[in-house]
Scaffold this active site. Structure first.
Site, PDB file in Angstrom:
ATOM      1  N   GLU A  34       0.746  -1.301   0.001  1.00 19.93           N
ATOM      2  CA  GLU A  34      -0.065   0.180  -0.205  1.00 19.93           C
ATOM      3  C   GLU A  34       0.884   1.225  -0.055  1.00 19.93           C
ATOM      4  OE1 GLU A  34      -3.020   0.622  -0.188  1.00 19.93           O
ATOM      5  OE2 GLU A  34      -4.030  -1.151   0.008  1.00 19.93           O
TER       6      GLU A  34
ATOM      7  N   SER B 207     -31.762 -30.980  48.449  1.00 19.17           N
ATOM      8  CA  SER B 207     -30.721 -31.598  49.616  1.00 19.17           C
ATOM      9  C   SER B 207     -29.631 -30.985  49.784  1.00 19.17           C
ATOM     10  CB  SER B 207     -30.558 -33.313  49.485  1.00 19.17           C
ATOM     11  OG  SER B 207     -31.972 -33.493  49.550  1.00 19.17           O
TER      12      SER B 207
END
Length: 694
Positions: free
Chosen positions: A85, A345
């Site tokens: 680029e 329980s």
């Protein structure tokens, strides 16, 4: 002929013009700065304890734009990007004259714009201030903005912003979002093929999206790999090999782990962009996979919640609020880790712990499991059968209801609730009710998180541990007395570690307990090893019944699978503390061989003597003891009144050497700190005091 005076005037005029022009440009630059502030809006992120992404949220514009720096990206990608680029990125000041000259020549030769000659700085200017179409005026505006950006930012900052804003199709912006969406990974380690694709896409992101136009993406990647400057970066032959690797043809979902916790973090501090949690992503991934798989097998409308915490620090390392956050049929948006439900329980171990602490029972003490009436309360076992005479160890491992209620009747429901408050847990009772015996069988409301907090104390030798909120920071320690004495906590842990694992699960040295609430609405399983505690809840968020679910058959397999898939190492349970020993039934004192309270709370053998009472040391006393010539602590005199001889004394649950018919005795502490002294008379009545020895 130009005189010296004329020459000086000309020079001065030019300097004035240049100064005015420079001043004017600087003033214009300051008055019309580039919109860098709005460019800093990024997606909020929630990360784990090690910085790994758990979940990201879209920006206000609906874009996935993850904060990125060059340090977050594979260095080879950065070199390929610059080579393709903007080869002179590190040298120019925002504009590359050579690139502009090439673009102008192409414009003259072709009659149209072939390449724009844009630098990365110019591209960043276009990204943060989009303009319609490609034109000379737009290009000039980018050029000016690039110069302005270069005045304000370093090259590294410009690169970071480009990596964050580069478009990759749809609502994906930045290399991190693209790498996660197309490759399912962060961009720290990219192959040459992956890097080339990510370099190619931002030029024409919509036309080159691999999930919509695979051929265009392939061609664009080849163009990058064919560029000579790129080939020099990747090395000879690498570009050709990379071109043979297939391109992903679909877009993946970005990570969405710990969805409920992530949203809670965002609500708590919406202004923060990066939320650190105490979760660990590998653990979270494993638990979520287990929950989702188990729910699919259990059927529709059923959800699963899980909480795993470090038992020593209280940090939550994994939290699953539902089987699938996005599954509306299971009400997946509801965080079931924080909803009050009946625990079945699962509170029984703490009843037994108090009984051990008071010296009422030992592991091999016999207790009755027969139909009983506690002032109109008639508990029944889950399978509607009774075992008759069983040991305390068997009663807890089999989760028998009647023995648990017998012990709760002896130690007191209110006292049990007080102990829970020591751990900063406050179960919710039905409206306007006092603590009753139904607590032992699930007659209260409690959250999964609080239940895990209680079991973390068991795993921590009885010392309370405050669980954090999972979002940030370490939880503060609880400055309170123990939930249970270490010896009592060890006895409970020793019993629970002997419970058989569910069918098909391997034994991992886990101590665990299960529970099923009334009407098959909730199935629970909570277990721990020497480091971690994990809690599992299964049920319907709408509190509907699920016939057939049980703690042992439904939740326990998920618990064991959770320990395996979480990846946490197996840590042995803590060793027995001083004074914690298993005593056979034959070696127990007579008063401890059988738990002798009847269902109405009276002694089985009536006696005229009052119950024993320890008169010295008194409850809560702080006792100063000197040292003998050998360095040991001096003995503490123990005195009682009432009760029937002979008497058995216990210190921290450990019986003193001999029974005695005298109402005084002596005890030599092992060391300083809190201790619980208990005396049991011949018919099983007990009294206890808690003292602190200096």
């Amino acid at each position: 002929m130009i005189t010296w005076r004329t020459f000086c005037i000309g020079i001065s005029a030019n300097l004035v013009v240049a100064t005015v022009l420079a001043f004017g440009l600087d003033l214009a630059d300051r008055k019309f700065p580039p919109p860098l502030e709005q460019a800093r809006e990024v997606s909020p992120e929630v990360v784990d304890a090690n910085g790994q992404l758990l979940r990201a949220f879209a920006t206000s514009e609906g874009r996935w734009r993850l904060q990125t720096t060059a340090a977050d990206v594979d260095p080879q990608f950065v070199r390929m990007l610059v080579a393709y680029e903007d080869q002179r990125f590190w040298q120019h000041r925002g504009v590359d004259p050579q690139a502009l000259a090439r673009a102008a020549l192409q414009l003259v030769s072709n009659g149209r714009i072939v390449s724009g000659g844009s630098t990365l700085s110019m591209q960043l200017a276009r990204l943060i201030e989009p303009r319609e179409g490609r034109s000379l005026s737009a290009k000039f505006a980018q050029l000016v903005r690039a110069l302005q950006i270069e005045r304000r930012l370093t090259k590294a900052q410009i690169l970071d912003l480009y990596l964050t804003h580069a478009p990759y199709g749809g609502n994906l912006e930045g290399i991190r979002a693209a790498s996660l969406a197309y490759f399912g990974k962060e961009p720290r380690r990219l192959t040459v093929a992956e890097s080339a694709l990510l370099v190619a896409l931002p030029q024409l992101p919509e036309k080159r999206r691999p999930d919509r136009n695979l051929a265009a993406a392939q061609t664009a990647r080849e163009r990058v790999l064919d560029r000579m400057a790129v080939a020099k970066v990747v090395g000879e032959g690498e570009a050709e090999r990379a071109g043979l690797i297939p391109i992903p043809s679909r877009r993946l979902q970005l990570p969405v782990y710990a969805a409920h916790l992530a949203e809670a973090a965002l609500r708590k501090e919406p202004q923060i962009l990066r939320h650190q949690t105490t979760l660990r992503r590998p653990i979270q991934q494993g638990l979520e996979a287990v929950a989702k798989d188990a729910a699919s097998k259990l059927g529709p409308k059923i959800s699963i919640a899980m909480v795993m915490a470090d038992a020593r620090t209280g940090e939550i390392v994994g939290e699953v609020g539902s089987a699938n956050y996005f599954d509306a049929s299971r009400s997946g948006w509801i965080d079931m880790t924080r909803v009050m439900r009946s625990p079945g329980s699962t509170l029984k171990p703490f009843i037994y712990g108090l009984a051990f602490e008071d010296g009422l029972v030992s592991q091999e003490t016999i207790i009755e499991d027969r139909p009983s009436d506690f002032f109109g309360y008639r508990p029944r076992n889950f399978d509607m059968s009774y075992q008759g005479d069983v040991s305390i160890r068997q009663a807890l491992q089999l989760s028998l209801n009647v023995p648990a209620v017998r012990l709760l009747d002896a130690v007191g429901p209110t006292r049990l609730m007080v102990r829970f408050r020591r751990a900063e847990v406050r179960p919710v009772l039905p409206a306007n009710e006092e603590p009753g015996l139904a607590i032992g069988l699930g007659g209260v409301g409690i959250t999964l998180k609080d239940l895990v907090q209680l079991y973390a104390a068991l795993a921590n030798r009885g010392r309370p541990v405050l669980l954090g909120d999972g979002i940030q920071g370490k939880p503060q320690p609880i400055e309170a007395e123990p939930l249970l004495e270490p010896v009592a906590a060890w006895h409970v842990t020793d019993i629970l570690s002997g419970v058989m694992p569910p069918l098909g699960a391997a034994q991992r040295g886990i101590a665990y307990k299960t529970g099923t609430s009334y009407g098959y609405r909730d199935a629970w399983s909570v277990g721990f090893d020497g480091s971690y505690v994990l809690g599992v809840w299964v049920g319907r968020p709408d509190n509907g019944a699920v016939p057939g679910i049980t703690g042992f058959g439904t939740a326990a397999p998920i618990l064991f699978e959770g320990f395996v898939k979480s990846g946490v190492p197996v840590t042995p349970l803590p060793r027995a503390p001083g004074g914690a020993v298993r005593i056979s039934q034959a070696e127990l004192p007579i008063s401890q061989r059988r738990f002798s309270r009847t269902s109405n709370g009276l002694l089985a053998s009536s006696t005229r003597e009052p119950a024993p009472q320890i008169i010295y040391p008194p409850e809560g006393a702080r006792v100063e003891l000197g040292a003998t010539s050998g360095g040991a602590l001096s003995p503490l005199v123990l005195k009682l009144q009432g009760g029937r001889a002979p008497f058995r004394w216990l210190a921290n649950g450990k019986p003193l050497p001999e029974t005695s018919r005298r109402r005084d005795n002596q005890w030599v502490p092992d060391g300083g700190g809190y201790s619980t002294l208990t005396v049991i008379d011949a018919v099983g009545r007990a009294a206890s005091v808690r003292v602190f020895v200096n």
